[in-house]
Scaffold this motif. Structure first.
Motif, short mmCIF file in Angstrom:
data_model
loop_
_atom_site.label_atom_id
_atom_site.label_comp_id
_atom_site.label_asym_id
_atom_site.label_seq_id
_atom_site.Cartn_x
_atom_site.Cartn_y
_atom_site.Cartn_z
N GLU A 8 0.82 -1.21 0.00
CA GLU A 8 0.00 0.00 0.00
C GLU A 8 0.86 1.26 0.00
OE1 GLU A 8 -2.61 -0.43 3.38
OE2 GLU A 8 -4.20 -1.25 2.10
N VAL A 43 1.96 9.14 5.06
CA VAL A 43 0.90 10.06 5.47
C VAL A 43 0.67 11.07 4.34
CG1 VAL A 43 0.14 11.72 7.20
CG2 VAL A 43 1.64 9.82 7.87
N PHE A 44 -0.54 11.05 3.77
CA PHE A 44 -0.89 11.98 2.71
C PHE A 44 -1.03 13.40 3.27
CE2 PHE A 44 -2.30 7.84 1.27
CZ PHE A 44 -1.99 7.82 -0.08
N ASP A 102 -3.52 15.25 3.22
CA ASP A 102 -4.81 15.46 3.88
C ASP A 102 -4.97 14.65 5.16
OD1 ASP A 102 -5.14 12.87 2.96
OD2 ASP A 102 -6.76 13.34 1.56
N GLY A 103 -3.89 13.96 5.58
CA GLY A 103 -3.93 13.22 6.84
C GLY A 103 -4.23 11.74 6.71
N ARG A 104 -4.66 11.29 5.54
CA ARG A 104 -4.91 9.86 5.36
C ARG A 104 -3.58 9.10 5.44
NH1 ARG A 104 -6.12 8.65 0.31
NH2 ARG A 104 -5.49 10.71 -0.47
N THR A 105 -3.65 7.85 5.85
CA THR A 105 -2.43 7.05 5.99
C THR A 105 -2.59 5.69 5.32
OG1 THR A 105 -3.06 6.01 8.10
CG2 THR A 105 -1.91 8.15 8.20
N VAL A 106 -1.47 5.15 4.89
CA VAL A 106 -1.39 3.74 4.46
C VAL A 106 -0.14 3.16 5.10
CG1 VAL A 106 -2.64 3.98 2.28
CG2 VAL A 106 -0.17 4.38 2.33
N SER A 135 1.79 0.94 8.27
CA SER A 135 1.65 1.02 9.73
C SER A 135 3.01 1.00 10.42
CB SER A 135 0.82 -0.18 10.23
OG SER A 135 0.76 -0.19 11.64
N GLY A 141 1.28 10.25 12.91
CA GLY A 141 0.54 10.69 11.73
C GLY A 141 0.15 12.15 11.80
N LYS A 142 -0.26 12.57 12.99
CA LYS A 142 -0.65 13.97 13.18
C LYS A 142 0.56 14.89 13.00
CE LYS A 142 -1.64 15.38 17.35
NZ LYS A 142 -2.34 15.60 18.65
N SER A 158 2.03 15.73 9.21
CA SER A 158 1.47 16.79 8.36
C SER A 158 2.22 18.11 8.51
CB SER A 158 -0.01 16.99 8.68
OG SER A 158 -0.17 17.43 10.02
#
Length: 342
Positions: free
Chosen positions: A241, A274-275, A277-281, A283, A294-295, A298
């Motif tokens: 991913e 981490v994209f 826009d905050g989306r993640t793939v 882990s 993740g936060k 950005s």
């Protein structure tokens, strides 16, 4: 940068990279197989820094942080698509192919007898090749993440295979046979000019000594040794991913565990993308550690590291396992990773 890394590992099966974690050259990254450098800010690095990075990557044997004086370098060995090349289609080769397929290997079987490499005999094989073993260099392209199992019916076939394999990269090379057969092949290779180190890299007799007698038992011992060798060192797992996000040209931040102490859900080299826009793939372990990383991702503008604690009550991260992870953040700006050395 990461697009290039994934392209090369797809083609070769194994690549090594290194990145400076501190000092003036923080963020300078080196891809060994292409002998190229990447600097996210477009800056150029000193030649001495590049040489240090090259040497450190060349000497490292697994994924992890290497310290050279006050300098910290994170070296990664990426592996994917392991290929099991079985040379000889006899009775032991059949269960070796079956177990290899079960373990996720791409299977190639080669024999000089056409009726020994049929689809009926090896239905699980991805490639079935007929040809004299002397033609191995033309029939089977070199590949970094290749695992060779030589199970021919005689020392002439063994010698032809060994001669070809020792001239190319390989992850593992094992050869079946009696002590006499192995000795004859070894003496022949040394007489032809191969070094002791090269000959000693051959696992012969092949397999772990578990006392196997039946073909399936011998196959278990062979594949057990291959698994043991495969897992001897930490490698960076290529998350599909994460790779897909990079191949789509997404901008964001690559988050990688570079060190861990104590217990943690994921190991060194684990990645999360981490994209913007905050989306993640991918882990780095889940839970609040992953949420906090993740936060923070950005906000990342340059390569940097942070430490996250995993123990209950430490840093209010609420994980039940004790320990810490050190995390590397790399901004990924599509099309902006420039190579170069001063």
């Amino acid at each position: 940068m990461y697009q290039k890394i994934y392209d090369v590992v797809e083609k070769r099966g194994r690549v090594k990279t290194g990145i400076f974690l501190n000092g003036e050259e923080t963020g300078l990254k080196y891809l060994a197989e292409e002998d190229c450098f990447f600097y996210p800010d477009g800056k150029k690095a000193k030649e001495t820094a590049g040489e240090l990075l090259k040497k450190t990557v060349a000497d490292a044997v697994e994924t992890g942080v290497v310290k050279v004086g006050n300098q910290e370098i994170f070296v990664e060995t990426y592996e994917k698509n392991p290929r099991l090349v079985i040379l000889g289609g006899g009775h032991v080769s059949i269960p070796v192919a079956e177990i290899g397929k079960l373990l996720g290997f791409h299977i190639t079987v080669m024999d000089d007898r056409e009726d020994f490499v049929t689809k009926e005999r090896f239905p699980q094989a991805d490639e079935r090749i007929t040809g004299d073993f002397e033609t191995l260099p033309e029939k089977i392209p070199p590949y970094e993440n290749a695992w060779y199992v030589v199970v021919t019916r005689g020392h002439l076939g063994d010698s032809a295979c060994a001669r070809a394999i020792l001239k190319r990269p390989f992850a593992y090379f094992g050869m079946i046979g009696s002590k006499t057969k192995v000795r004859i092949t070894r003496e022949k290779l040394l007489a032809e000019g191969f070094t002791e180190d090269q000959v000693n890299s051959i696992h012969a007799p092949i397999g772990l000594p578990i006392g196997g007698q039946m073909p399936a038992e011998i196959a278990v011992s062979i594949m057990a040794e291959i698994v043991q060798e495969k897992n001897r060192h930490f490698r960076t797992y290529c998350d599909e991913e994460v790779e897909a996000a990079i191949r789509l040209g997404a901008a964001g931040t690559m988050v990688t565990i570079i060190e861990k102490k104590g217990s943690s859900p994921r190991g060194t080299g684990s990645k999360m993308f981490v994209f913007r826009d905050g989306r993640t793939v991918g882990s780095i372990g889940g839970g609040k550690v992953e949420f906090e990383a993740g936060k923070y991702a950005s906000q990342v503008q340059a390569v940097e590291t942070r430490i996250y604690e995993l123990g209950q009550g430490k840093g209010d991260l609420g994980m039940i396992c004790g320990g810490t992870v050190r995390v590397l953040f790399e901004p990924v700006n599509a099309g902006k990773n420039m190579p170069g050395l001063a």
